[in-house]
Design a protein around this motif. Structure first.
Motif, PDB file in Angstrom:
ATOM      1  N   ARG A  68     -19.557  -1.447 -28.741  1.00 21.55           N
ATOM      2  CA  ARG A  68     -18.318  -2.207 -28.964  1.00 21.55           C
ATOM      3  C   ARG A  68     -17.136  -1.526 -28.274  1.00 21.55           C
ATOM      4  N   ILE A  69     -17.149  -1.620 -26.969  1.00 18.68           N
ATOM      5  CA  ILE A  69     -16.107  -1.020 -26.150  1.00 18.68           C
ATOM      6  C   ILE A  69     -15.337  -2.129 -25.440  1.00 18.68           C
ATOM      7  N   PRO A  70     -14.096  -1.873 -25.039  1.00 20.10           N
ATOM      8  CA  PRO A  70     -13.348  -2.891 -24.288  1.00 20.10           C
ATOM      9  C   PRO A  70     -14.084  -3.279 -23.006  1.00 20.10           C
ATOM     10  N   LEU A  71     -14.074  -4.570 -22.714  1.00 18.28           N
ATOM     11  CA  LEU A  71     -14.834  -5.102 -21.579  1.00 18.28           C
ATOM     12  C   LEU A  71     -13.988  -6.078 -20.779  1.00 18.28           C
ATOM     13  N   VAL A  72     -13.974  -5.898 -19.463  1.00 19.87           N
ATOM     14  CA  VAL A  72     -13.467  -6.896 -18.528  1.00 19.87           C
ATOM     15  C   VAL A  72     -14.665  -7.386 -17.728  1.00 19.87           C
ATOM     16  N   ILE A  73     -14.872  -8.690 -17.675  1.00 12.57           N
ATOM     17  CA  ILE A  73     -16.035  -9.233 -16.979  1.00 12.57           C
ATOM     18  C   ILE A  73     -15.629 -10.477 -16.199  1.00 12.57           C
ATOM     19  N   GLY A  74     -16.132 -10.607 -14.973  1.00 14.18           N
ATOM     20  CA  GLY A  74     -15.781 -11.757 -14.164  1.00 14.18           C
ATOM     21  C   GLY A  74     -16.754 -11.981 -13.026  1.00 14.18           C
ATOM     22  N   THR A  84      -9.886 -20.164 -26.832  1.00 14.45           N
ATOM     23  CA  THR A  84      -9.079 -20.483 -25.651  1.00 14.45           C
ATOM     24  C   THR A  84      -9.808 -20.242 -24.332  1.00 14.45           C
ATOM     25  N   ARG A  85     -10.751 -19.279 -24.316  1.00 13.71           N
ATOM     26  CA  ARG A  85     -11.504 -18.903 -23.112  1.00 13.71           C
ATOM     27  C   ARG A  85     -10.548 -18.610 -21.942  1.00 13.71           C
ATOM     28  N   THR A  86      -9.520 -17.844 -22.235  1.00 10.21           N
ATOM     29  CA  THR A  86      -8.510 -17.514 -21.235  1.00 10.21           C
ATOM     30  C   THR A  86      -9.118 -16.685 -20.113  1.00 10.21           C
ATOM     31  N   THR A  87      -8.853 -17.099 -18.882  1.00  8.55           N
ATOM     32  CA  THR A  87      -9.453 -16.461 -17.710  1.00  8.55           C
ATOM     33  C   THR A  87      -8.379 -16.244 -16.648  1.00  8.55           C
ATOM     34  N   LYS A  88      -8.282 -15.021 -16.145  1.00 11.16           N
ATOM     35  CA  LYS A  88      -7.346 -14.715 -15.061  1.00 11.16           C
ATOM     36  C   LYS A  88      -7.994 -15.108 -13.734  1.00 11.16           C
ATOM     37  N   ILE A  89      -7.280 -15.849 -12.920  1.00  5.12           N
ATOM     38  CA  ILE A  89      -7.758 -16.259 -11.603  1.00  5.12           C
ATOM     39  C   ILE A  89      -7.028 -15.412 -10.560  1.00  5.12           C
ATOM     40  N   VAL A 104     -21.889 -13.505 -22.230  1.00  5.88           N
ATOM     41  CA  VAL A 104     -21.546 -12.149 -22.675  1.00  5.88           C
ATOM     42  C   VAL A 104     -20.101 -12.091 -23.141  1.00  5.88           C
ATOM     43  N   ALA A 105     -19.191 -12.706 -22.391  1.00  3.25           N
ATOM     44  CA  ALA A 105     -17.777 -12.678 -22.768  1.00  3.25           C
ATOM     45  C   ALA A 105     -17.558 -13.320 -24.134  1.00  3.25           C
ATOM     46  N   GLU A 106     -18.146 -14.485 -24.352  1.00  3.69           N
ATOM     47  CA  GLU A 106     -17.920 -15.160 -25.620  1.00  3.69           C
ATOM     48  C   GLU A 106     -18.554 -14.391 -26.779  1.00  3.69           C
ATOM     49  N   ALA A 107     -19.693 -13.736 -26.545  1.00  3.94           N
ATOM     50  CA  ALA A 107     -20.336 -12.979 -27.608  1.00  3.94           C
ATOM     51  C   ALA A 107     -19.587 -11.685 -27.907  1.00  3.94           C
ATOM     52  N   HIS A 108     -19.235 -10.945 -26.848  1.00  2.00           N
ATOM     53  CA  HIS A 108     -18.601  -9.636 -27.045  1.00  2.00           C
ATOM     54  C   HIS A 108     -17.200  -9.787 -27.627  1.00  2.00           C
ATOM     55  N   SER A 109     -16.530 -10.889 -27.311  1.00  2.00           N
ATOM     56  CA  SER A 109     -15.161 -11.072 -27.795  1.00  2.00           C
ATOM     57  C   SER A 109     -15.085 -11.147 -29.312  1.00  2.00           C
ATOM     58  N   ALA A 110     -16.205 -11.408 -29.964  1.00  2.00           N
ATOM     59  CA  ALA A 110     -16.216 -11.442 -31.427  1.00  2.00           C
ATOM     60  C   ALA A 110     -16.263 -10.038 -32.025  1.00  2.00           C
ATOM     61  N   HIS A 111     -16.527  -9.028 -31.183  1.00  2.00           N
ATOM     62  CA  HIS A 111     -16.732  -7.673 -31.708  1.00  2.00           C
ATOM     63  C   HIS A 111     -15.835  -6.614 -31.075  1.00  2.00           C
ATOM     64  N   ALA A 112     -15.296  -6.888 -29.881  1.00  2.00           N
ATOM     65  CA  ALA A 112     -14.499  -5.884 -29.183  1.00  2.00           C
ATOM     66  C   ALA A 112     -13.550  -6.585 -28.221  1.00  2.00           C
ATOM     67  N   PRO A 113     -12.464  -5.923 -27.814  1.00  2.00           N
ATOM     68  CA  PRO A 113     -11.539  -6.540 -26.859  1.00  2.00           C
ATOM     69  C   PRO A 113     -12.252  -6.927 -25.569  1.00  2.00           C
ATOM     70  N   THR A 114     -12.023  -8.157 -25.128  1.00  2.00           N
ATOM     71  CA  THR A 114     -12.725  -8.693 -23.964  1.00  2.00           C
ATOM     72  C   THR A 114     -11.755  -9.510 -23.121  1.00  2.00           C
ATOM     73  N   TRP A 115     -11.827  -9.338 -21.804  1.00  2.00           N
ATOM     74  CA  TRP A 115     -11.029 -10.119 -20.865  1.00  2.00           C
ATOM     75  C   TRP A 115     -11.938 -10.703 -19.803  1.00  2.00           C
ATOM     76  N   ALA A 116     -11.634 -11.916 -19.361  1.00  2.00           N
ATOM     77  CA  ALA A 116     -12.433 -12.579 -18.331  1.00  2.00           C
ATOM     78  C   ALA A 116     -11.559 -12.862 -17.113  1.00  2.00           C
ATOM     79  N   TYR A 117     -12.189 -12.818 -15.952  1.00  2.00           N
ATOM     80  CA  TYR A 117     -11.476 -13.167 -14.723  1.00  2.00           C
ATOM     81  C   TYR A 117     -12.398 -13.955 -13.810  1.00  2.00           C
ATOM     82  N   ARG A 118     -11.794 -14.582 -12.818  1.00  2.00           N
ATOM     83  CA  ARG A 118     -12.545 -15.200 -11.723  1.00  2.00           C
ATOM     84  C   ARG A 118     -11.822 -14.868 -10.431  1.00  2.00           C
ATOM     85  N   PHE A 119     -12.562 -14.461  -9.425  1.00  2.00           N
ATOM     86  CA  PHE A 119     -11.976 -14.067  -8.143  1.00  2.00           C
ATOM     87  C   PHE A 119     -12.139 -15.232  -7.175  1.00  2.00           C
ATOM     88  N   ASP A 120     -11.027 -15.913  -6.907  1.00  2.00           N
ATOM     89  CA  ASP A 120     -11.072 -17.135  -6.098  1.00  2.00           C
ATOM     90  C   ASP A 120     -10.633 -16.924  -4.656  1.00  2.00           C
TER      91      ASP A 120
END
Length: 526
Positions: free
Chosen positions: A333-339, A495-500, A406-422
């Motif tokens: 349960r560690i902070p995760l950024v995934i994209g 919200t499924r907030t995602t940084k583009i 993974v993002a939706e599952a981990h966000s219930a247990h630890a800080p999680t951020w999602a991104y997409r590289f466009d």
């Protein structure tokens, strides 16, 4: 204990095969570090201090081939850590990934590299990179993974290591074990755990903070991280994770790994009875060639979307499938950024044809995994079975979908951020690929001066590419220092907030919602 000599030595006291000579002159204090295994001396290069080719495990050769890593033999004297360690055995045709002519290739490849600022002012955050390459190629010596700009701009310590690849690191040969010749599984992942333990024991001597270790990696490196987050023995060794283009569902067992091991033996012309001796004695290059056929031709047709060379769910080292471990809260349960990239599959359609990017392969994939979902999923891709739509299906099922899971599952247990590289440099668009797999590597390392980065900007757009890369890299560095990648909100199923990341960055909520809902319930090969 090995003794220092002017010709260089290895950990068995033999003449060094490409390893670095041992120093016989007085060391420069700022470049000499006492590690748990012995003293190492680095060098100053391009405005940073760097140490290369430090052994973090014993040579995985002879009786240690296909066995879990063992600690290195300590040495006496000072090891001159100024040249990269050997590249793990792989096809020698990818110089940009480290498998070129400058660095030798050898099974004795378990070495680690450290880059640090010139001044010795600890403690600094530690960034540990895991290279990609489909678990079959790659090396820490690749110019693409030069961490100098991360060190200079982020005031961090950068670490990158080699780990075993292909059949020697990511296949399951336990069925061929005998009392005289036992074989372990997940030895490539275990190498990574051993390297992280080395960091914990030694990084303070290089100015790093062992209590602030951020792991990051792309492709197979990202897969390694999502798997390691589910490996019990890795607990406490990684404190934050920044994951680029992972394929978290790429782990299998039981069943498929054993089948693929048998297929590899067939490709080698080795019988069941001959397999134990062959696995221990065959030249590494024979195994590399056979894996190339298995992973590049056999598996993409027989199990499209799966990888024969991958972590194995063995019930012990990797107890659960990673996606299931995240869903049940058993991942660390560690902070995760995934994209992921906007069009992950486009590169593979052009360069490495291993994904389910044709209608034939997609039909086979659904027939073997979820035939009841096929029509619903494909309806979410307008124009299917057009080539573009098929390529997007293949990229989504391997990279984007399990990363969202993974993002939706981990966000219930630890800080999680999602991104997409466009963002796609002009050359990528001219080639018809857009923002595809691996094009974020020069961005995160700030390398648009040579290699792939230089090629991508040959047609123009360098200024924009550099600016996007600066913002992307700043997110990683901010995350390593503060535990947050930036100002965008964390991910949640609400919200499924995602940084583009693009020429102009933006924040979106639930991008590709239609596709995500269409894939609901898909579990893949398990």
């Amino acid at each position: 204990m090995a003794a220092a000599s002017g010709r260089g030595y290895d950990r068995a006291g033999q003449q060094n095969r490409g390893r670095n000579p041992v120093a016989t002159t007085t060391a420069t204090p700022d470049l000499t570090v006492q590690t748990a295994d012995g003293r190492v001396r680095g060098m100053v290069a391009h405005g940073v201090r760097t140490w290369r080719g430090i052994p973090y495990a014993a040579p995985p050769t002879g009786d240690l081939r296909l066995r879990l890593p063992r600690p290195p033999e300590p040495w006496e004297g000072t090891l001159e850590a100024t040249a990269f360690g050997p590249v793990p055995p792989q096809e020698p045709n990818l110089p940009s990934m480290g498998a070129g002519r400058k660095t030798p290739m050898d099974e004795d490849c378990l070495t680690i590299n450290v880059t640090a600022p010139l001044d010795n002012a600890p403690p600094r955050p530690v960034l540990v990179y895991f290279y990609g390459g489909a678990f079959t190629f790659g090396a820490a010596s690749s110019p693409a993974y030069d961490g100098r700009k991360l060190v200079e701009q982020g005031d961090v310590i950068y670490v990158c290591m080699n780990y075993r690849l292909g059949a020697l690191g990511f296949m399951d040969f336990r069925r061929y074990s005998t009392p005289e010749r036992p074989f372990d599984v997940n030895v490539g992942l275990a190498d990574q755990v051993a390297a992280l333990r080395w960091v914990q024991r030694n990084i303070a001597g290089f100015g790093g903070d062992p209590e602030n270790v951020t792991v990051f990696g792309e492709s197979a490196g990202g897969m390694s991280i999502t798997a390691l987050m589910c490996v019990p023995s890795a607990e406490g060794l990684l404190h934050r994770a920044f994951v680029q283009s992972s394929a978290p569902a790429t782990a299998y067992g039981p069943g498929l790994p054993e089948k693929w091991a048998g297929s590899l033996m067939d490709l080698l012309g080795v019988s069941e009875a001959e397999a134990p001796a062959a696995l221990q004695t065959l030249p590494a290059q024979r195994l590399v060639e056979a894996v190339g056929k298995l992973a590049g031709k056999v598996t993409p047709q027989s199990e499209p979307g799966a990888r024969a060379v991958a972590p194995v769910v063995d019930g012990e080292f990797l107890p659960l499938h990673p996606v299931d471990a995240f869903r049940t809260g058993r991942a660390h349960r560690i902070p995760l950024v995934i994209g992921t990239m906007f069009r992950e599959g486009a590169l593979f359609d052009r360069v490495q044809d291993i994904l389910p990017t044709t209608a034939e392969r997609i039909d086979t994939m659904f027939a073997r995994t979820a035939p009841e979902l096929k029509d619903r999923v494909l309806a979410a891709y307008p124009g299917y079975p057009s080539k573009r739509a098929a390529v997007d299906v293949g990229g989504d099922v391997v990279f984007w979908l399990p990363s969202v899971q993974v993002a939706e599952a981990h966000s219930a247990h630890a800080p999680t951020w999602a991104y997409r590289f466009d963002y796609a440099p002009r050359m990528a668009n001219l080639l018809g690929m857009g923002a595809t797999h691996a094009m974020d590597i020069p961005a995160v390392f700030g390398n648009y001066d040579d290699g792939v980065g230089r090629f991508l900007t040959l047609a123009g757009g360098r200024r924009t590419a550099v600016a996007v890369g600066n913002r992307f890299r700043a997110s990683l560095l901010r995350f390593a220092r503060t535990g947050r990648p930036g100002l965008w909100p964390g991910y949640s199923t609400g919200t499924r907030t995602t940084k583009i990341f693009d020429s102009t960055d933006r924040v979106m909520h639930d991008p590709h919602r239609t596709r995500r809902e269409a894939w609901n319930g898909y579990r893949g090969y398990r």
